[in-house]
Design an enzyme around this catalytic site. Structure first.
Site, PDB file in Angstrom:
ATOM      1  N   TYR A 186     -23.603   5.519 -36.249  1.00 57.67           N
ATOM      2  CA  TYR A 186     -22.885   6.182 -35.147  1.00 57.67           C
ATOM      3  C   TYR A 186     -22.454   5.584 -34.006  1.00 57.67           C
ATOM      4  CZ  TYR A 186     -21.346   9.706 -31.694  1.00 57.67           C
ATOM      5  OH  TYR A 186     -20.774  10.501 -30.436  1.00 57.67           O
ATOM      6  N   PHE A 203     -15.170  20.848 -30.273  1.00 57.63           N
ATOM      7  CA  PHE A 203     -16.016  21.564 -29.088  1.00 57.63           C
ATOM      8  C   PHE A 203     -15.091  20.957 -27.733  1.00 57.63           C
ATOM      9  CE2 PHE A 203     -19.894  20.490 -26.335  1.00 57.63           C
ATOM     10  CZ  PHE A 203     -19.742  21.651 -25.410  1.00 57.63           C
ATOM     11  N   ILE A 204     -15.378  19.739 -27.415  1.00 59.19           N
ATOM     12  CA  ILE A 204     -14.852  19.215 -26.444  1.00 59.19           C
ATOM     13  C   ILE A 204     -13.231  18.958 -26.479  1.00 59.19           C
ATOM     14  CG2 ILE A 204     -14.983  17.112 -24.858  1.00 59.19           C
ATOM     15  CD1 ILE A 204     -17.742  16.306 -25.958  1.00 59.19           C
TER      16      ILE A 204
HETATM   17  N1  LIG Z   1     -20.816  16.510 -27.895  1.00 64.75           N
HETATM   18  C1  LIG Z   1     -21.578  15.751 -27.212  1.00 64.75           C
HETATM   19  O1  LIG Z   1     -22.584  15.874 -26.972  1.00 64.75           O
HETATM   20  C2  LIG Z   1     -21.027  14.170 -27.526  1.00 64.75           C
HETATM   21  C3  LIG Z   1     -21.830  13.251 -27.019  1.00 64.75           C
HETATM   22  C4  LIG Z   1     -21.105  11.850 -26.653  1.00 64.75           C
HETATM   23  C5  LIG Z   1     -20.105  11.608 -27.504  1.00 64.75           C
HETATM   24  N2  LIG Z   1     -19.308  12.536 -28.228  1.00 64.75           N
HETATM   25  C6  LIG Z   1     -17.828  12.208 -28.719  1.00 64.75           C
HETATM   26  O2  LIG Z   1     -17.166  13.131 -28.260  1.00 64.75           O
HETATM   27  C7  LIG Z   1     -15.983  13.351 -29.223  1.00 64.75           C
HETATM   28  C8  LIG Z   1     -15.822  15.153 -29.435  1.00 64.75           C
HETATM   29  O3  LIG Z   1     -17.205  15.387 -29.665  1.00 64.75           O
HETATM   30  P1  LIG Z   1     -17.414  16.937 -29.911  1.00 64.75           P
HETATM   31  O4  LIG Z   1     -18.992  17.273 -29.559  1.00 64.75           O
HETATM   32  O5  LIG Z   1     -16.313  17.891 -29.349  1.00 64.75           O
HETATM   33  O6  LIG Z   1     -17.375  17.030 -31.710  1.00 64.75           O
HETATM   34  P2  LIG Z   1     -16.449  18.046 -32.781  1.00 64.75           P
HETATM   35  O7  LIG Z   1     -17.228  17.690 -34.093  1.00 64.75           O
HETATM   36  O8  LIG Z   1     -16.608  19.468 -32.184  1.00 64.75           O
HETATM   37  O9  LIG Z   1     -15.225  17.592 -32.534  1.00 64.75           O
HETATM   38  C9  LIG Z   1     -14.419  16.641 -33.301  1.00 64.75           C
HETATM   39  C10 LIG Z   1     -13.354  16.776 -33.967  1.00 64.75           C
HETATM   40  O10 LIG Z   1     -12.743  15.872 -34.575  1.00 64.75           O
HETATM   41  C11 LIG Z   1     -12.207  16.389 -35.747  1.00 64.75           C
HETATM   42  N3  LIG Z   1     -12.121  15.156 -36.764  1.00 64.75           N
HETATM   43  C12 LIG Z   1     -13.218  14.326 -37.210  1.00 64.75           C
HETATM   44  N4  LIG Z   1     -12.909  13.287 -38.012  1.00 64.75           N
HETATM   45  C13 LIG Z   1     -11.576  13.561 -38.139  1.00 64.75           C
HETATM   46  C14 LIG Z   1     -10.316  12.856 -38.753  1.00 64.75           C
HETATM   47  N5  LIG Z   1     -10.686  11.754 -39.442  1.00 64.75           N
HETATM   48  N6  LIG Z   1      -9.137  13.115 -38.450  1.00 64.75           N
HETATM   49  C15 LIG Z   1      -8.711  14.273 -37.622  1.00 64.75           C
HETATM   50  N7  LIG Z   1      -9.626  14.946 -36.946  1.00 64.75           N
HETATM   51  C16 LIG Z   1     -10.913  14.598 -36.987  1.00 64.75           C
HETATM   52  C17 LIG Z   1     -13.166  17.364 -36.241  1.00 64.75           C
HETATM   53  O11 LIG Z   1     -12.634  18.265 -37.161  1.00 64.75           O
HETATM   54  C18 LIG Z   1     -13.689  17.889 -35.058  1.00 64.75           C
HETATM   55  O12 LIG Z   1     -12.749  19.297 -34.664  1.00 64.75           O
HETATM   56  C19 LIG Z   1     -16.571  12.869 -30.312  1.00 64.75           C
HETATM   57  O13 LIG Z   1     -15.907  11.613 -30.647  1.00 64.75           O
HETATM   58  C20 LIG Z   1     -17.981  12.517 -30.159  1.00 64.75           C
HETATM   59  O14 LIG Z   1     -18.405  11.454 -30.834  1.00 64.75           O
HETATM   60  C21 LIG Z   1     -19.756  13.903 -28.252  1.00 64.75           C
END
Ligand SMILES: NC(=O)c1ccc[n+]([C@@H]2O[C@H](COP(=O)([O-])OP(=O)(O)OC[C@H]3O[C@@H](n4cnc5c(N)ncnc54)[C@H](O)[C@@H]3O)[C@@H](O)[C@H]2O)c1
Length: 340
Positions: free
Chosen positions: A166, A20-21
């Site tokens: 987490y 997503f991000i």
């Molecule tokens: N969305 C939120 O509200 C939020 C809030 C706080 C922190 N975050 C952090 O922001 C980041 C992005 O979040 P998001 O919401 O876009 O999540 P998301 O799950 O959509 O994106 C994470 C991506 O990382 C990839 N991934 C996971 N494990 C992996 C690995 N071992 N090797 C390679 N790729 C891998 C996944 O396939 C996924 O596409 C994350 O680190 C999350 O912890 C998000």
């Protein structure tokens, strides 16, 4: 103000680039004339077809390359860096890949640790080996734990008591990055994101999940009495902060909250979604879940001053925007979510 021309001609590695991000970050960088090397393992935490859709538009872009690589796999990562390490020296790493989500981390703590901590360490090691300096890390508001008496959360308050696996992994990631910044001069910005939403939001997160369920007439699971509060941050505002963090170089190690600095109760959130969807929710009330925090609320004084971050999308505006996106794209969105 970030000088957008500073990105042009630079190369950035975006881990989690299909998420997503991550996919929003890729688009913002490509739009500013940068080259992007995306690393993502397309895991099935939610339907990988969503991730394929997220990156579809970039795949033919001349400045975009994609590696379907697991950041836990040191050998595979080393190959990516042997190809792009030189170019990344002037750009940097935006590390967004992670196992996200508080509740699932209680079920699979080891997977969270290996991905979010060992995976992050693997990237730091590659950065050190190849002389890459810039490292932006996706941390989380969950590091603040359960301290409702200490809101709004400030970056320098105690984060030694996280209450979910987490959250612990994000604290550990920040700590390791501090060590590498101190020892090897890695130039680190840890961004503590506060619940991010907007087009492309993960299907497991409440706004997306509730929108789909209300639209489809399914009962929505509501944990607690609806008084828990979250600081919801619109993706365009988050991107403002991410781009500024990439450009930031004033101090070797910086931690910054990226929130909206406004809280919304769960009950109010549901009401906003109901209004935007045009249907009433059927509530399936359940007890509060272990690991959940009662409130997240960002103090963004530091973000305003060091990143010139000025979020502008309130939930009253952002939720209808999200629901508009959902209604347009729902036919293309697989809905198996976490079950896939
Ligand atoms: N969305 C939120 O509200 C939020 C809030 C706080 C922190 N975050 C952090 O922001 C980041 C992005 O979040 P998001 O919401 O876009 O999540 P998301 O799950 O959509 O994106 C994470 C991506 O990382 C990839 N991934 C996971 N494990 C992996 C690995 N071992 N090797 C390679 N790729 C891998 C996944 O396939 C996924 O596409 C994350 O680190 C999350 O912890 C998000």
């Amino acid at each position: 103000m970030v000088d957008n021309s500073s990105f042009s001609g630079q190369t950035y590695l975006v881990t989690g680039g299909a998420g997503f991000i991550g996919s929003h970050t890729v688009r913002h960088l490509l739009d500013r004339g940068a080259s992007v090397v995306a690393v993502d393992e397309f895991n099935d935490f939610y339907d990988p077809a969503i991730k394929e859709q997220n990156i579809q538009a970039f795949e033919t872009h001349p400045n975009f390359s994609l590696y379907r690589v697991d950041i836990r796999d040191q050998q595979a990562l080393a190959e990516v860096f042997s190809r792009h390490g030189e170019a990344l020296k002037a750009g940097g790493i935006i590390h967004l890949a992670a196992r996200a989500g508080v509740r699932p981390s209680l079920m699979e703590p080891r997977l969270y640790l290996e991905t979010n901590v060992t995976g992050t360490l693997n990237l730091m090691e590659q950065a050190r080996e190849h002389g890459i300096q810039k490292f932006v890390f996706a941390s989380s508001s969950s590091v603040y734990g359960s301290s409702p008496d200490q809101v709004p959360f400030k970056e320098d308050q105690d984060i030694s008591k996280p209450i979910s696996p987490y959250a612990s992994t994000k604290v550990m990631g920040e700590n390791l990055l501090h060590t590498y910044s101190h020892l090897y001069g890695l130039q680190v910005v840890c961004l503590r994101f506060f619940t991010v939403y907007g087009p492309g939001q993960r299907p497991d997160l409440a706004i997306h999940k509730f929108t789909r369920m209300i639209d489809e007439g399914e009962p929505i699971p509501v944990f607690g009495d609806g008084t828990t509060e979250r600081d919801y941050t619109y993706i365009d505002d988050i991107m403002q902060g991410v781009m500024a963090a990439i450009a930031y170089d004033a101090t070797p190690f910086q931690v910054v909250n990226l929130g909206e600095s406004q809280t919304t109760t769960l009950a109010r959130l549901i009401e906003l979604i109901e209004n935007a969807v045009g249907k009433k929710a059927i509530i399936n009330r359940q007890p509060l879940q272990p690991g959940d925090v009662p409130i997240t609320y960002a103090d963004i004084t530091r973000a305003r001053s060091v990143l010139n971050y000025h979020p502008s999308t309130k939930v009253e505006e952002g939720i209808p925007k999200f629901v508009d996106w959902y209604m347009t794209y729902k036919k293309r969105i697989p809905t198996c979510g976490l079950a896939c």
